[in-house]
Design a protein around this motif. Structure first.
Motif, PDB file in Angstrom:
ATOM      1  N   VAL A  42      41.884  52.058  53.433  1.00 36.05           N
ATOM      2  CA  VAL A  42      41.847  50.847  52.950  1.00 36.05           C
ATOM      3  C   VAL A  42      43.446  50.730  53.541  1.00 36.05           C
ATOM      4  O   VAL A  42      44.095  51.603  53.820  1.00 36.05           O
ATOM      5  N   GLU A  44      43.452  44.871  50.871  1.00 34.31           N
ATOM      6  CA  GLU A  44      42.557  44.870  50.091  1.00 34.31           C
ATOM      7  C   GLU A  44      40.839  44.590  50.355  1.00 34.31           C
ATOM      8  O   GLU A  44      40.550  43.972  51.000  1.00 34.31           O
ATOM      9  N   SER A  76      37.502  45.214  48.522  1.00 35.74           N
ATOM     10  CA  SER A  76      36.419  44.231  47.527  1.00 35.74           C
ATOM     11  C   SER A  76      35.612  44.900  47.614  1.00 35.74           C
ATOM     12  O   SER A  76      35.095  45.115  48.654  1.00 35.74           O
ATOM     13  N   PHE A  81      38.776  45.858  42.891  1.00 30.72           N
ATOM     14  CA  PHE A  81      39.163  45.943  45.073  1.00 30.72           C
ATOM     15  C   PHE A  81      40.022  47.088  44.241  1.00 30.72           C
ATOM     16  O   PHE A  81      40.664  47.188  43.378  1.00 30.72           O
ATOM     17  N   SER A 119      43.082  48.723  47.003  1.00 23.79           N
ATOM     18  CA  SER A 119      43.744  48.880  47.363  1.00 23.79           C
ATOM     19  C   SER A 119      45.351  49.925  47.884  1.00 23.79           C
ATOM     20  O   SER A 119      45.048  50.813  46.913  1.00 23.79           O
ATOM     21  N   LYS A 120      46.125  49.582  48.000  1.00 26.90           N
ATOM     22  CA  LYS A 120      47.883  50.744  48.009  1.00 26.90           C
ATOM     23  C   LYS A 120      48.633  49.990  47.501  1.00 26.90           C
ATOM     24  O   LYS A 120      48.704  49.072  48.273  1.00 26.90           O
ATOM     25  N   ASP A 121      49.381  50.967  47.117  1.00 28.48           N
ATOM     26  CA  ASP A 121      50.548  50.254  46.206  1.00 28.48           C
ATOM     27  C   ASP A 121      51.824  50.529  47.402  1.00 28.48           C
ATOM     28  O   ASP A 121      51.235  51.130  48.508  1.00 28.48           O
ATOM     29  N   ASN A 130      41.219  47.699  40.514  1.00 33.21           N
ATOM     30  CA  ASN A 130      41.477  47.024  39.873  1.00 33.21           C
ATOM     31  C   ASN A 130      42.486  47.728  38.603  1.00 33.21           C
ATOM     32  O   ASN A 130      42.719  47.204  37.435  1.00 33.21           O
TER      33      ASN A 130
END
Length: 206
Positions: free
Chosen positions: A137, A142, A144, A154, A156-158, A166
């Protein structure tokens, strides 16, 4: 019949008896292996609850040796072991907080059927038939993908690099279980309909 012929006959019968016993033992061992293979549960994954609990054994491993909860291990056992999956498994706290599942209460008597039904539904939402480790990732990007139930995830990484699915944060990532990759989440991946069905009628203090 002289003594030499009698001795030869006894030796022949004795050898045949040993061969017969060895043949019977070999056949029994072969049947045991075949029966054991037939008893391995085939995971028929989907929205419906999977009646697999009769063939499953709960892993009893200490928390220090095993980062997954009892329910998390049960989810892993529901998957085919010869195929690669990525699973976003709720933490033990999330199982209790969001699904009201407690290993000392939910796996007793008639409650066990309900627990397995809930866990199998959660597995359908949170497992994808491919390997997706955290390095896959991209930061700021993102990915999916569709779960086994068709629910879109979905990933992702913050800003801190923590894996998110999600909107649910991960607690531990990239745990290997055979061919599977497991990410432990601080929440449950599920659709709105199922979330509404497992919500309590009133607030419960944990």
């Amino acid at each position: 019949m002289n003594n030499q012929q009698k001795e030869m006959r006894r030796g022949y019968l004795f050898k045949n008896s040993i061969a017969f016993v060895l043949l019977v033992v070999s056949l029994c061992c072969f049947l045991v292996v075949i029966i054991s293979m037939l008893n391995v549960p085939d995971a028929a994954l989907g929205n419906a609850a999977m009646p697999l609990y009769k063939n499953l054994s709960i892993l009893k491993v200490s928390d220090n040796d095993n980062p997954l909860s009892t329910f998390g291990n049960m989810m892993i056992q529901m998957l085919p072991q010869d195929l690669a999956f990525t699973v976003f498994i709720p933490s033990e706290t999330a199982f209790t907080r969001d699904l009201r599942l407690r290993k000392n209460e939910s796996l007793v008597g008639e409650k066990m059927n309900d627990a397995y039904a809930v866990i199998s539904r959660v597995l359908g939402f949170s497992a994808i038939p491919r390997i997706l480790d955290s390095a896959t990732v991209p930061a700021g990007g993102e990915v999916s993908c569709d779960s086994l139930s068709g629910f879109t995830l979905f990933v992702s990484k913050d800003v801190g690099g923590v894996l998110m699915v999600n909107g649910v944060k991960s607690e531990r990532v990239d745990i290997r279980r055979g061919k599977h990759v497991v990410h432990v989440m601080d929440g449950v991946i599920m659709d709105a309909e199922f979330e509404q069905s497992v919500e309590p009628d009133f607030d419960v203090d944990d």
